[in-house]
Scaffold this motif. Structure first.
Motif, PDB file in Angstrom:
ATOM      1  N   ALA A 155       0.825  -1.208   0.000  1.00 53.78           N
ATOM      2  CA  ALA A 155       0.000   0.000   0.000  1.00 53.78           C
ATOM      3  C   ALA A 155       0.863   1.263   0.000  1.00 53.78           C
ATOM      4  O   ALA A 155       0.541   2.255  -0.671  1.00 53.78           O
ATOM      5  N   PHE A 156       1.962   1.226   0.726  1.00 53.06           N
ATOM      6  CA  PHE A 156       2.861   2.382   0.844  1.00 53.06           C
ATOM      7  C   PHE A 156       3.475   2.748  -0.507  1.00 53.06           C
ATOM      8  O   PHE A 156       3.385   3.899  -0.955  1.00 53.06           O
ATOM      9  N   TYR A 157       4.084   1.806  -1.178  1.00 52.42           N
ATOM     10  CA  TYR A 157       4.780   2.117  -2.423  1.00 52.42           C
ATOM     11  C   TYR A 157       3.812   2.440  -3.563  1.00 52.42           C
ATOM     12  O   TYR A 157       4.105   3.306  -4.398  1.00 52.42           O
ATOM     13  N   THR A 158       2.690   1.764  -3.619  1.00 51.75           N
ATOM     14  CA  THR A 158       1.745   2.046  -4.700  1.00 51.75           C
ATOM     15  C   THR A 158       1.038   3.383  -4.496  1.00 51.75           C
ATOM     16  O   THR A 158       0.819   4.133  -5.458  1.00 51.75           O
ATOM     17  N   TRP A 163       3.469   3.476  -7.942  1.00 48.49           N
ATOM     18  CA  TRP A 163       3.867   2.252  -8.622  1.00 48.49           C
ATOM     19  C   TRP A 163       2.640   1.398  -8.944  1.00 48.49           C
ATOM     20  O   TRP A 163       1.692   1.316  -8.149  1.00 48.49           O
ATOM     21  N   ALA A 164       2.677   0.748 -10.096  1.00 54.17           N
ATOM     22  CA  ALA A 164       1.551  -0.070 -10.539  1.00 54.17           C
ATOM     23  C   ALA A 164       1.783  -1.533 -10.187  1.00 54.17           C
ATOM     24  O   ALA A 164       2.922  -2.022 -10.223  1.00 54.17           O
ATOM     25  N   LYS A 165       0.705  -2.217  -9.856  1.00 52.06           N
ATOM     26  CA  LYS A 165       0.776  -3.647  -9.556  1.00 52.06           C
ATOM     27  C   LYS A 165       0.607  -4.455 -10.836  1.00 52.06           C
ATOM     28  O   LYS A 165      -0.290  -4.202 -11.626  1.00 52.06           O
ATOM     29  N   GLY A 166       1.488  -5.425 -11.018  1.00 53.79           N
ATOM     30  CA  GLY A 166       1.351  -6.372 -12.099  1.00 53.79           C
ATOM     31  C   GLY A 166       0.774  -7.676 -11.564  1.00 53.79           C
ATOM     32  O   GLY A 166      -0.028  -7.689 -10.628  1.00 53.79           O
ATOM     33  N   GLU A 167       1.240  -8.777 -12.121  1.00 55.51           N
ATOM     34  CA  GLU A 167       0.749 -10.091 -11.705  1.00 55.51           C
ATOM     35  C   GLU A 167       1.200 -10.420 -10.284  1.00 55.51           C
ATOM     36  O   GLU A 167       2.314 -10.077  -9.875  1.00 55.51           O
ATOM     37  N   ALA A 168       0.326 -11.063  -9.532  1.00 59.69           N
ATOM     38  CA  ALA A 168       0.674 -11.585  -8.211  1.00 59.69           C
ATOM     39  C   ALA A 168       0.897 -13.089  -8.364  1.00 59.69           C
ATOM     40  O   ALA A 168      -0.037 -13.842  -8.625  1.00 59.69           O
ATOM     41  N   THR A 183       7.288   2.638 -13.539  1.00 61.49           N
ATOM     42  CA  THR A 183       7.255   3.509 -14.718  1.00 61.49           C
ATOM     43  C   THR A 183       5.921   3.495 -15.444  1.00 61.49           C
ATOM     44  O   THR A 183       5.789   4.113 -16.493  1.00 61.49           O
ATOM     45  N   GLY A 184       4.919   2.786 -14.917  1.00 63.03           N
ATOM     46  CA  GLY A 184       3.613   2.743 -15.560  1.00 63.03           C
ATOM     47  C   GLY A 184       3.446   1.495 -16.414  1.00 63.03           C
ATOM     48  O   GLY A 184       4.398   0.898 -16.882  1.00 63.03           O
ATOM     49  N   PHE A 188       3.901  -7.447 -18.347  1.00 61.70           N
ATOM     50  CA  PHE A 188       5.178  -7.943 -17.838  1.00 61.70           C
ATOM     51  C   PHE A 188       6.348  -7.099 -18.319  1.00 61.70           C
ATOM     52  O   PHE A 188       7.310  -6.858 -17.576  1.00 61.70           O
ATOM     53  N   GLN A 189       6.295  -6.601 -19.563  1.00 63.60           N
ATOM     54  CA  GLN A 189       7.416  -5.855 -20.127  1.00 63.60           C
ATOM     55  C   GLN A 189       7.669  -4.540 -19.376  1.00 63.60           C
ATOM     56  O   GLN A 189       8.758  -3.985 -19.446  1.00 63.60           O
ATOM     57  N   ASN A 190       6.651  -4.043 -18.670  1.00 61.08           N
ATOM     58  CA  ASN A 190       6.804  -2.784 -17.930  1.00 61.08           C
ATOM     59  C   ASN A 190       7.213  -2.988 -16.475  1.00 61.08           C
ATOM     60  O   ASN A 190       7.432  -2.008 -15.753  1.00 61.08           O
ATOM     61  N   MET A 191       7.324  -4.220 -16.031  1.00 58.64           N
ATOM     62  CA  MET A 191       7.659  -4.469 -14.641  1.00 58.64           C
ATOM     63  C   MET A 191       9.122  -4.090 -14.361  1.00 58.64           C
ATOM     64  O   MET A 191      10.007  -4.411 -15.153  1.00 58.64           O
TER      65      MET A 191
END
Length: 262
Positions: A155-158, A163-168, A183-184, A188-191
């Motif tokens: 929660a802090f970093y997002t 920062w955006a969340k990708g796959e968990a 970076t938005g 996967f390529q943006n992680m």
């Protein structure tokens, strides 16, 4: 520094033997190095796209407090004092209040809610820095948080850095491996990194930085030949790359990522 606000853009090793560390990493990762400052006590290391970090001796006051060799990361800030106040209100902690580094910029040392340390920095140069291309050789290719409080840190970093969340990814007994993008974009390529719960055997929460190498097998062999200790790997990861987690000869934890040449 505006291009890099909210993202890791510089890493720094504080170590018990800077010259030995410079020799080790130059061999393993292929960094170029250059002394910086009036006394040459800080060494800037560069990858294929330019300067990306520094190596210095552990300051006396930190050594007296028991600091061990350690890699830390700097997150870009357009207003360090305002960010210190904002992040503190959001559950972060101040490890060192905002201060100036002559000729470099203004910085502060922070802790996230789970206890991992990171730094904020606004550079004194108006030119800022450009981010290196993805997986540029010698640069940080992946940022991994071993979290002391997974839910609070996520929660802090997002919320605070956007920062955006990708796959968990479900790692079974090890819990969730949450991909993150500074970076938005959520594909996967943006992680740019990930976070997971700190393993029980790790003494404290920390950010682990993965340095990109040209050939994982060659770099892996150089880690052990140079006096380092491999903790895990080589291990293949999604996308076809391989990783190795290790300790350098002075005991700082680091990781490398790269492809196999064959």
């Amino acid at each position: 520094m505006s291009k890099l606000d909210g993202t890791f853009f510089w890493v720094e090793l504080m170590t018990s033997d800077p010259q030995a560390a410079i020799a080790f990493y130059s061999d393993v990762i292929g960094w170029r190095s250059e002394p910086f400052g009036p006394d040459g006590g800080y060494t800037v290391v560069s990858g294929s796209a330019g300067g990306m970090g520094g190596i210095m001796a552990i300051p006396a006051e930190a050594k007296d407090c028991g600091m061990s060799p350690w890699w830390g990361g700097y997150i870009g800030s357009s207003d360090v004092d305002a960010d210190v106040a904002r992040l503190s209100a959001a559950g972060g902690s101040v490890r060192r209040p905002a201060d100036d580094i002559p000729g470099v910029g203004r910085f502060a040392v922070m802790g996230d809610p789970g206890g991992a340390t990171f730094m904020l920095l606004k550079g004194s140069s108006p030119d800022g820095m450009d981010a290196p291309p993805p997986m540029a050789i010698g640069h940080v290719g992946w940022h991994e948080l071993h979290s002391g409080d997974f839910d609070a840190d996520l929660a802090f970093y997002t919320s605070q850095f956007g920062w955006a969340k990708g796959e968990a990814m479900d790692m079974g007994p090890m819990g969730t491996y949450q991909l993150l993008s500074a970076t938005g974009g959520t594909d996967f390529q943006n992680m740019t990194g990930a976070m997971m719960r700190k393993p029980a055997e790790m003494p404290a929460p920390m950010w682990l930085f993965y340095f990109t190498v040209a050939d994982i097998d060659v770099a892996y062999a150089k880690v052990t030949a140079g006096g380092g200790t491999v903790i895990e790997g080589p291990m293949e990861v999604p996308g076809g790359a391989w990783i190795v987690q290790a300790l350098d000869p002075q005991g700082a934890m680091f990781a490398i990522v790269g492809m196999k040449a064959g």
